[in-house]
Each structure stands twice: as C-alpha cells, then as structure tokens.
Design an enzyme around this catalytic site. Structure first.
Site, PDB file in Angstrom:
ATOM      1  N   HIS A 193      -9.683 -15.177   0.081  1.00  0.00           N
ATOM      2  CA  HIS A 193     -10.574 -14.844  -0.772  1.00  0.00           C
ATOM      3  C   HIS A 193     -10.277 -12.941  -0.062  1.00  0.00           C
ATOM      4  O   HIS A 193     -11.368 -12.767   0.393  1.00  0.00           O
ATOM      5  CB  HIS A 193     -11.509 -15.264  -1.361  1.00  0.00           C
ATOM      6  CG  HIS A 193     -10.781 -16.670  -1.907  1.00  0.00           C
ATOM      7  ND1 HIS A 193     -10.577 -17.894  -1.208  1.00  0.00           N
ATOM      8  CD2 HIS A 193     -10.889 -17.547  -3.033  1.00  0.00           C
ATOM      9  CE1 HIS A 193     -10.315 -18.639  -1.550  1.00  0.00           C
ATOM     10  NE2 HIS A 193     -10.390 -18.562  -3.277  1.00  0.00           N
ATOM     11  N   ASP A 237      -8.217 -17.799   5.434  1.00  0.00           N
ATOM     12  CA  ASP A 237      -9.014 -17.859   3.959  1.00  0.00           C
ATOM     13  C   ASP A 237      -8.298 -16.494   3.556  1.00  0.00           C
ATOM     14  O   ASP A 237      -8.994 -15.703   4.094  1.00  0.00           O
ATOM     15  CB  ASP A 237     -10.275 -17.393   3.809  1.00  0.00           C
ATOM     16  CG  ASP A 237     -11.369 -18.015   2.666  1.00  0.00           C
ATOM     17  OD1 ASP A 237     -11.162 -17.183   2.002  1.00  0.00           O
ATOM     18  OD2 ASP A 237     -12.279 -18.297   2.717  1.00  0.00           O
TER      19      ASP A 237
HETATM   20  C1  B12 Z   1      -9.721 -15.527  -7.372  1.00  0.00           C
HETATM   21  C2  B12 Z   1     -10.228 -16.781  -6.460  1.00  0.00           C
HETATM   22  C3  B12 Z   1      -9.395 -17.747  -5.551  1.00  0.00           C
HETATM   23  C4  B12 Z   1      -8.186 -16.521  -6.270  1.00  0.00           C
HETATM   24  C5  B12 Z   1      -8.016 -15.476  -4.435  1.00  0.00           C
HETATM   25  C6  B12 Z   1      -7.052 -13.789  -5.038  1.00  0.00           C
HETATM   26  C7  B12 Z   1      -8.185 -12.276  -3.847  1.00  0.00           C
HETATM   27  N1  B12 Z   1      -7.271 -12.727  -3.009  1.00  0.00           N
HETATM   28  O1  B12 Z   1      -9.025 -12.970  -3.976  1.00  0.00           O
HETATM   29  C8  B12 Z   1      -6.235 -17.744  -4.802  1.00  0.00           C
HETATM   30  C9  B12 Z   1      -5.976 -18.026  -6.539  1.00  0.00           C
HETATM   31  C10 B12 Z   1      -5.186 -16.343  -4.253  1.00  0.00           C
HETATM   32  C11 B12 Z   1      -7.491 -18.626  -4.644  1.00  0.00           C
HETATM   33  C12 B12 Z   1      -6.805 -19.258  -3.540  1.00  0.00           C
HETATM   34  C13 B12 Z   1      -7.227 -20.337  -3.007  1.00  0.00           C
HETATM   35  N2  B12 Z   1      -8.520 -21.047  -3.982  1.00  0.00           N
HETATM   36 CO1  B12 Z   1     -10.055 -19.636  -4.404  1.00  0.00          CO
HETATM   37  N3  B12 Z   1     -11.646 -19.107  -5.979  1.00  0.00           N
HETATM   38  C14 B12 Z   1     -11.276 -17.550  -6.573  1.00  0.00           C
HETATM   39  C15 B12 Z   1     -12.306 -17.864  -7.499  1.00  0.00           C
HETATM   40  C16 B12 Z   1     -12.136 -18.253  -8.731  1.00  0.00           C
HETATM   41  C17 B12 Z   1     -12.717 -16.557  -7.225  1.00  0.00           C
HETATM   42  C18 B12 Z   1     -13.802 -16.174  -5.825  1.00  0.00           C
HETATM   43  C19 B12 Z   1     -13.941 -14.400  -6.584  1.00  0.00           C
HETATM   44  O2  B12 Z   1     -13.076 -13.506  -6.012  1.00  0.00           O
HETATM   45  N4  B12 Z   1     -15.244 -14.311  -6.920  1.00  0.00           N
HETATM   46  C20 B12 Z   1     -16.155 -12.827  -6.823  1.00  0.00           C
HETATM   47  C21 B12 Z   1     -16.854 -12.750  -5.651  1.00  0.00           C
HETATM   48  C22 B12 Z   1     -17.357 -11.262  -6.033  1.00  0.00           C
HETATM   49  O3  B12 Z   1     -17.278 -13.275  -5.051  1.00  0.00           O
HETATM   50  P1  B12 Z   1     -17.481 -14.563  -3.679  1.00  0.00           P
HETATM   51  O4  B12 Z   1     -15.999 -14.005  -2.986  1.00  0.00           O
HETATM   52  O5  B12 Z   1     -18.219 -15.194  -3.590  1.00  0.00           O
HETATM   53  O6  B12 Z   1     -18.123 -13.366  -2.648  1.00  0.00           O
HETATM   54  C23 B12 Z   1     -19.561 -13.119  -3.075  1.00  0.00           C
HETATM   55  C24 B12 Z   1     -20.515 -14.509  -1.712  1.00  0.00           C
HETATM   56  O7  B12 Z   1     -20.156 -15.272  -1.361  1.00  0.00           O
HETATM   57  C25 B12 Z   1     -21.153 -13.136  -0.820  1.00  0.00           C
HETATM   58  N5  B12 Z   1     -20.546 -13.990   0.110  1.00  0.00           N
HETATM   59  C26 B12 Z   1     -19.427 -13.944   0.522  1.00  0.00           C
HETATM   60  N6  B12 Z   1     -19.877 -13.801   1.939  1.00  0.00           N
HETATM   61  C27 B12 Z   1     -20.296 -13.714   2.936  1.00  0.00           C
HETATM   62  C28 B12 Z   1     -20.958 -13.917   3.978  1.00  0.00           C
HETATM   63  C29 B12 Z   1     -21.987 -13.578   3.682  1.00  0.00           C
HETATM   64  C30 B12 Z   1     -22.774 -13.329   5.674  1.00  0.00           C
HETATM   65  C31 B12 Z   1     -22.968 -13.348   3.049  1.00  0.00           C
HETATM   66  C32 B12 Z   1     -24.295 -12.392   3.371  1.00  0.00           C
HETATM   67  C33 B12 Z   1     -23.028 -13.785   1.811  1.00  0.00           C
HETATM   68  C34 B12 Z   1     -21.423 -13.526   1.703  1.00  0.00           C
HETATM   69  O8  B12 Z   1     -20.923 -12.185  -1.333  1.00  0.00           O
HETATM   70  C35 B12 Z   1     -20.115 -11.621  -2.068  1.00  0.00           C
HETATM   71  C36 B12 Z   1     -19.998 -10.713  -3.066  1.00  0.00           C
HETATM   72  O9  B12 Z   1     -21.029 -10.673  -3.830  1.00  0.00           O
HETATM   73  C37 B12 Z   1     -13.492 -19.055  -7.336  1.00  0.00           C
HETATM   74  C38 B12 Z   1     -14.077 -19.247  -7.773  1.00  0.00           C
HETATM   75  C39 B12 Z   1     -15.019 -18.392  -7.832  1.00  0.00           C
HETATM   76  N7  B12 Z   1     -16.060 -18.583  -9.214  1.00  0.00           N
HETATM   77  O10 B12 Z   1     -16.376 -18.183  -7.041  1.00  0.00           O
HETATM   78  C40 B12 Z   1     -12.674 -19.849  -5.827  1.00  0.00           C
HETATM   79  C41 B12 Z   1     -12.592 -20.672  -4.845  1.00  0.00           C
HETATM   80  C42 B12 Z   1     -13.156 -19.731  -4.129  1.00  0.00           C
HETATM   81  N8  B12 Z   1     -11.313 -20.912  -4.844  1.00  0.00           N
HETATM   82  C43 B12 Z   1     -11.328 -22.316  -4.033  1.00  0.00           C
HETATM   83  C44 B12 Z   1     -10.159 -23.139  -3.295  1.00  0.00           C
HETATM   84  C45 B12 Z   1     -10.454 -23.959  -3.100  1.00  0.00           C
HETATM   85  C46 B12 Z   1      -8.647 -22.402  -3.309  1.00  0.00           C
HETATM   86  C47 B12 Z   1      -7.787 -22.445  -2.926  1.00  0.00           C
HETATM   87  C48 B12 Z   1      -7.986 -23.331  -1.275  1.00  0.00           C
HETATM   88  C49 B12 Z   1      -7.432 -23.204  -3.788  1.00  0.00           C
HETATM   89  C50 B12 Z   1      -7.730 -23.318  -5.297  1.00  0.00           C
HETATM   90  N9  B12 Z   1      -8.260 -24.944  -5.473  1.00  0.00           N
HETATM   91  O11 B12 Z   1      -7.720 -22.147  -5.538  1.00  0.00           O
HETATM   92  C51 B12 Z   1      -6.679 -21.899  -2.429  1.00  0.00           C
HETATM   93  C52 B12 Z   1      -7.151 -21.221  -0.939  1.00  0.00           C
HETATM   94  C53 B12 Z   1      -6.276 -20.131  -0.472  1.00  0.00           C
HETATM   95  C54 B12 Z   1      -6.400 -19.616   0.876  1.00  0.00           C
HETATM   96  N10 B12 Z   1      -5.643 -19.809   1.713  1.00  0.00           N
HETATM   97  O12 B12 Z   1      -7.626 -18.491   0.789  1.00  0.00           O
HETATM   98  C55 B12 Z   1     -12.746 -23.328  -4.260  1.00  0.00           C
HETATM   99  C56 B12 Z   1     -13.622 -23.413  -2.405  1.00  0.00           C
HETATM  100  C57 B12 Z   1     -14.490 -24.645  -3.286  1.00  0.00           C
HETATM  101  C58 B12 Z   1     -15.307 -24.708  -1.888  1.00  0.00           C
HETATM  102  N11 B12 Z   1     -15.744 -23.839  -0.914  1.00  0.00           N
HETATM  103  O13 B12 Z   1     -15.797 -25.366  -2.018  1.00  0.00           O
HETATM  104  C59 B12 Z   1     -13.628 -21.954  -5.785  1.00  0.00           C
HETATM  105  C60 B12 Z   1     -14.999 -21.725  -4.991  1.00  0.00           C
HETATM  106  C61 B12 Z   1     -13.768 -22.420  -6.257  1.00  0.00           C
HETATM  107  C62 B12 Z   1     -13.742 -23.977  -6.948  1.00  0.00           C
HETATM  108  N12 B12 Z   1     -14.728 -24.111  -7.226  1.00  0.00           N
HETATM  109  O14 B12 Z   1     -12.999 -24.497  -6.855  1.00  0.00           O
HETATM  110  N13 B12 Z   1      -8.609 -18.565  -4.999  1.00  0.00           N
END
Ligand code: B12
Lengths: 462, 139
Positions: free
Chosen positions: B17, B15
């Site tokens: 992200h 992963d």
């Molecule tokens: C940017 C992004 C990408 C970028 C990542 C760039 C990078 N290097 O960071 C790229 C384009 C590379 C990408 C690729 C992929 N992505 Co993407 N991506 C996103 C996106 C749009 C935003 C992620 C992000 O940065 N969010 C902002 C941060 C701040 O939030 P966060 O990551 O969720 O983390 C917060 C919370 O989750 C929480 N949290 C996280 N971890 C933990 C742990 C604990 C213990 C706690 C308490 C809280 C916590 O706290 C964090 C801070 O506030 C999301 C959709 C979305 N809006 O969330 C999809 C998403 C995560 N991706 C998804 C997918 C499927 C993929 C891919 C598999 C293919 C695709 N369809 O794009 C690939 C996988 C690549 C890989 N091997 O990892 C899906 C995941 C689906 C799921 N899990 O059911 C999502 C949700 C989009 C969707 N709705 O389909 N992605």
C-alpha cells in the site's frame, strides 16, 4: 603512415595493438610474456619486434602510444563502508568499476584485528566511505583515525559523508598521509554515485601506483599508463553502448570475459524493471557495472569453480564427458597452461566456460521475488533487470579462441529453470575476435569516434 | 525550513500500500524533517540499515495490510543489536485484522518496544506533533 600503438601490460602477456589512423584498421597485434619482475620493457620490446614483423614493409610512425596495465597483481584495493549492503557495497562497486581487484570489503567501525588484516593484504589504494551526506559520521571518523594510526603508506580515497570531510582532512594531514577527498559514493540512501571516486582512483593509479609497481620506465617510451586494464574494458563497453559525439552507439549490452582465474561481467544498462507492477528495492546499481568472480575460472580457479557448481551442474553441459569432473578440475588447476586438443578436452573446457558464464551472470544480474497476496502476485526486484539488453559480447582468451563462443555465451541467457534471474532473453551474440576491447578503451581516451567505429567493425557475430 | 531531524519511513513486510506512505513523506517534509523513504515491501533490516547510514532520529513504520504484528516482532531488539539504542520508533496504519480493541492492540505494540502506536484513521499531523515533542523540538 601514422598509427597509434595501444599496449596492455597484462598479468601474463603484454599485448600490443597497432591502429592505422587513416583507414581505421587494425594493422597488427602481437604479444609476449610480461616481464614486470625484471624490466617491463624487455617483454614489451619482444612483443614490439613481433608487431613490427607483422606490420611488414610498411613504414609506420606511432603518433600516440597509450597503455593500460594489470601487471604485478593489478590494482589491489580494500573498500570500507558502514552498512554492508549500503555504503560498503557502494564503495566496492566504485572500486570494481575503477578496474580494481578487491582484496576485502569492511563495514562498521574497524577493530585492530581488521586493521592488521588490511595492512597484511598490502592494498595499493584504500577506499574509505561511510554515511550518507548529513548522516552518520562517527563510523568513518573512527575508521579514519585507525587508518591514520596504523597504515601510513597506502594512498586513501575518501568518499563518504561530506560532513565528516573536514575532520578527516585534519586527521590525515596530521598523520602525513597521502589521500584524496571526493564525492560520497552514496550521497543519499540507496542512491549511488561511483564516477567521482572512480576518477580519483584512476588518477592515483597513474600518479603513484604505476611507479610503485616498477613500470615508471615504460613511461619514457609511451605516453602514459592511463588505467588498469579492466577499467579500459569498461570504458570500451560504455562508449560502444552509448556512442561518442559523432558516432552512434549500439545500445545496452553485457560483456562476459572468462579467464583462467576470474570471470568478469560488465553491463552497460539502466536495469530498471522492464515489466509493469514491479517494485525496485535496495541500493541503486551503477549504469556501467562490473562484477568479478574470483572463484570462477578455467584454470587457476578450476577447483573453486567446481566447488561453486558441482558435478551435476557441469555435466549438464557435457553429459557424456569421460572425465571425473572433480579430478579433471584439479588437474586443470595444477596444469594451468593446458590447451585442449582432443574432442573430450574441448568439450570439458566448453562446459567449464558455460558454467562460469551461467553463475557469473546469475551473480551480476538482478533478481525478482514474488510476494503472494490475496490479490494475486506482486513482484519486488533487487539489482539490474537485463532481460531486454540488445547485445551479449564475449571477450577474453577462452571465448576468443573457442570453437563455439556462441554456445558458451548462451549459458548466460535467461532460463525458465531459474526465472527469477533477470538475464538477457534474446540478445544478439557478438565476439571480440581480435581481442581489442581493452585497446579500444584506451583509444577512446583520445579518439572516441574512431574507437566506436573500429569496435563496430571488428566485434562481430559469433 | 529544515528542523535538523532525520526520519526513516517505509511500509513493512509484504505490504504494497503506497499511498499513505507518500502522504506521510509529504507531511513530514512540510514540517522541516529530512525524510528518508525506503518505500513499500520493506523488511526490518532495510529500515535499520537506512537509519544507521543516515544517522536517523526516528523510524516511522507503516503497516496497512493487517500483518503488522508479525512483521514488527523483534524490531526493537534488532535496533538495539545494531547500535540504534535510543531511536524513536512509531508504528501506524491498519495494524491488525478486523475490529479489535485498540487499547489491547496498542499495548501489544508498546510491549514490543515501539514508543507510540496509532490506530487506523489517525491524522498524520497529530503524530507529527507527538514526534516533535518526543524529539524535543516542541513542548
Ligand atoms: C488502495 C488499497 C489497496 C491497493 C493498494 C494500491 C497501492 N499500491 O497503494 C491494492 C488493491 C493493491 C490493495 C491490496 C490489498 N489490500 Co488494500 N486497500 C486499499 C484501500 C482501499 C485504500 C488504501 C489507501 O491508499 N488509503 C489512503 C491512505 C492515504 O491512507 P492509509 O494508507 O491508511 O495511510 C494513512 C494512515 O493509515 C496513516 N498511517 C499509515 N502508516 C502510518 C504510520 C504511522 C507511524 C502513523 C503515525 C500513521 C500512519 O497515515 C496515512 C496518511 O494519512 C484500503 C481501505 C482504506 N480505505 O483504507 C484497503 C486495505 C488497506 N487493504 C486491505 C487488504 C486486506 C488488502 C489485501 C491484503 C487484499 C485485499 N483484500 O484487497 C491486498 C494486500 C496487498 C499487499 N501485499 O499489500 C485491508 C487491510 C485490512 C486490515 N489491515 O485489517 C484494507 C483496510 C481494506 C479492508 N477494509 O479490508 N489494497
């Protein structure tokens, strides 16, 4: 004429190099068998006579006589850490960079059996690490206690969690051990800090090990045995790459040294990913990195080289060899003084050299793994990316005396057959023809600018 | 002000992200934690090795790409194996694919031995409150 005498008390040969200070030329070199078991000066004197003969009529006055040594088994070390991939690995890298031969690497809390094993290996120095600063200290304290209890006469370098140092100091003082405490080899997770430990190891080498190995009387004649030979080579490599105060260096480089028993690789390079989109993982690598492959050698280790590679891999480099590869390797191991004479013998030795280079480079360089995702491929890298290194330099008897050093060294280059190994792609290939690298590492201690200039002059295109 | 506790964080499995991971690091540091961030693309072993060397009090695992369940299997057992017996384990992010009942998902992760699991969109501040409670820093 004023000159400098540089001496390498090697495991087999004592090699002398005389440098003219004025012209910055190598005046002469000479060698004779090392005589560490009787009196190290016997072999030295014989070599010295030859050297003087080679210098000829000219009057020389040696203003400095500096030495390095790998005689009497070299600097033998054991490294101890906590997690194998982390502090134990960091400790191993520190010891290797100090020019040591590693007898064993231990991790986690030692048990009595392991302590006995360490004792029986008779290391010259033990490097004790474990824990990041502020991290785990139970393990290193446990190990310090066991060492204090069971191993009394081996100098110990402590380079672990700083929060454990007070307690370790007390333990070692009470036991009356000789020890030195220095900075942690891994102060923060995955951050490596090997230089302080290397320096302390070197100072103990000068202070205690030289004497313990019966080389003290050499110091009456020379100004000092400054470091183990491999440390001198690494030092030369580093100053050649980086330059000195006045002289510019030549840039990032890799040195391959194929010997009868081991193949050493030194790299002076940052090793960060050269391609975008690559994530670097794992323990950071030292900028000046040395690896030693104890199973890859042309004679003493010919059989283990065969075991590490196999017939097909060796035959890749000598497809028409008339020999049975395994038999020939056994023969070479039993007859370590064989020098190739016939075309077939040359070809076989070259093939061994190429396989040794290929495998030693694979183990030295970093690797990249591809992770498949629906978005396409992403890459993660462990270790050093040496794809863009500017120079690949060969040294050591095998390469220096080879008819075709460039061909052998090319076996260490990047290949599409195994593209995940980050080996140099297109470096300039040089050879240490006059065999001066270790001498230049010594010279660099006192005359760094001159050492860089001489290396630039004498290390030439293959 | 440092609170004296060390937390290992990272994104598990294949992963990549990276954004949430950085935000978590920042938030934990602000609350005085010593943060050891092993980053993205991290296998279980890297979390565990980091926790051993740094004598960590807790591990916060992130999984965003939907394969959290597979990647996290056996994590607690490996911790036990490595001598990290009572270490606190949290997991969060987008743990599973699609819209599944959170209670079900949570139960599966708790059964795996995680002390707490968080649904998508959790405010990290709330999790840090829980963490402080679990570490005895706060009531
Ligand atoms: C940017 C992004 C990408 C970028 C990542 C760039 C990078 N290097 O960071 C790229 C384009 C590379 C990408 C690729 C992929 N992505 Co993407 N991506 C996103 C996106 C749009 C935003 C992620 C992000 O940065 N969010 C902002 C941060 C701040 O939030 P966060 O990551 O969720 O983390 C917060 C919370 O989750 C929480 N949290 C996280 N971890 C933990 C742990 C604990 C213990 C706690 C308490 C809280 C916590 O706290 C964090 C801070 O506030 C999301 C959709 C979305 N809006 O969330 C999809 C998403 C995560 N991706 C998804 C997918 C499927 C993929 C891919 C598999 C293919 C695709 N369809 O794009 C690939 C996988 C690549 C890989 N091997 O990892 C899906 C995941 C689906 C799921 N899990 O059911 C999502 C949700 C989009 C969707 N709705 O389909 N992605």
């Amino acid at each position: 004429m004023d000159a400098i005498l540089l001496i390498d008390f090697g495991s087999t040969y004592t090699k002398l190099t005389a440098v003219d200070i004025e012209s910055e030329e190598i005046l002469a070199t000479a060698k004779d068998l090392t005589t560490v078991n009787t009196d190290i000066m016997i072999g030295f004197n014989k070599a010295y006579e030859k050297l003087m003969k080679n210098i000829g009529e000219r009057e020389v006055n040696f203003v400095k006589k500096l030495a390095c040594s790998s005689a009497a088994g070299g600097l033998k070390m054991v490294a101890i850490g906590l997690v194998p991939e982390l502090t134990a690995e960091a400790a191993k890298r520190a010891a290797l960079g100090a020019g040591a031969r590693i007898l064993g690497v231990y991790s986690y809390e030692l048990n009595k059996h392991e302590i006995e094993e360490i004792k029986s290996k008779k290391p010259d120095i033990i490097l004790l690490a474990g824990g990041t600063d502020g991290g785990n200290k139970d393990c290193i304290i446990h190990n310090a206690k066991l060492l204090a209890e069971h191993i009394k006469d081996v100098p110990i370098v402590v380079a672990g969690n700083k929060n454990a140092n007070d307690e370790i100091e007390e333990i070692f003082n009470n036991a009356g051990l000789f020890y030195k405490i220095t900075e942690n080899v891994m102060p923060k997770l995955n951050t490596i800090n090997v230089e302080p430990a290397r320096e302390v190891i070197r100072s103990i080498f000068m202070q205690k090990i030289v004497e313990a190995k019966g080389m003290k009387n050499a110091e009456n004649f020379i100004n000092g045995i400054l470091m183990p030979t491999p440390a001198a080579v690494l030092k030369a490599a580093k100053i050649l790459a980086d330059g000195s105060d006045k002289e510019e260096g030549i840039g990032e480089l890799v040195i391959v040294d194929i010997g009868g028993a081991t193949t050493d690789v030194h790299s002076i390079a940052k090793g960060d990913p050269s391609k975008p989109g690559v994530t670097l993982r794992g323990l950071q690598e030292p900028y000046a990195k040395r690896t030693v492959e104890g199973d890859l050698g042309m004679r003493v280790s010919a059989v283990s080289l065969f075991e590490a590679s196999g017939t097909r891999r060796i035959k890749k480099f000598a497809p028409n060899t008339p020999y049975d590869v395994e038999e020939r390797c056994k023969f070479l191991q039993q007859n370590v003084n064989i020098i190739p004479r016939t075309e077939e013998e040359y070809e076989f030795d070259e093939a061994l050299g190429m396989v040794a280079t290929e495998i030693a480079m694979e183990r030295h360089v970093g690797t990249v793994e591809s992770v498949y995702t629906p978005m396409g491929i992403i890459y993660s890298q462990v270790g050093k990316d040496l794809l863009n290194v500017k120079y690949l330099i060969g040294t050591g008897g095998v390469l220096v005396h080879s008819r075709n050093p460039e061909k052998i060294l090319k076996a260490g280059l990047f290949s599409m057959e195994s593209p995940n190994y980050l080996k140099p792609t297109n470096p300039v290939i040089l050879v240490d023809k006059t065999y001066i690298l270790s001498a230049m590492g010594l010279l660099a201690e006192e005359y760094p600018d001159m050492a860089v200039r001489i290396m630039k002059k004498y290390i030439v295109r293959a | 002000m440092q609170n004296g506790k060390t937390v290992v964080i990272g994104v598990i499995g294949a992963d990549c992200h990276a954004v949430g991971n950085k935000i978590i690091e920042h938030a934990l540091k602000e609350e005085g934690f010593n943060v050891v961030n092993i980053g993205v693309l991290s296998p279980q072993e890297d979390f565990i090795n980091a926790a051993i060397e740094t004598n960590a009090d807790a591990i916060l695992v992130s999984s965003l790409y939907g394969h959290g369940e597979i990647d996290c299997r056996g994590f607690r057992e490996k911790c036990n194996e490595a001598g990290l017996k009572d270490i606190i384990l949290y997991v969060g992010g987008n743990l599973v694919v699609g819209k599944q009942d959170w209670k079900e998902v949570e139960k599966r992760f708790l059964d795996m031995g995680f002390n707490r699991a968080y649904p998508p969109g959790t405010d990290i501040k709330l999790s840090i409150k829980d963490l402080k409670k679990d570490l005895g820093l706060e009531e």
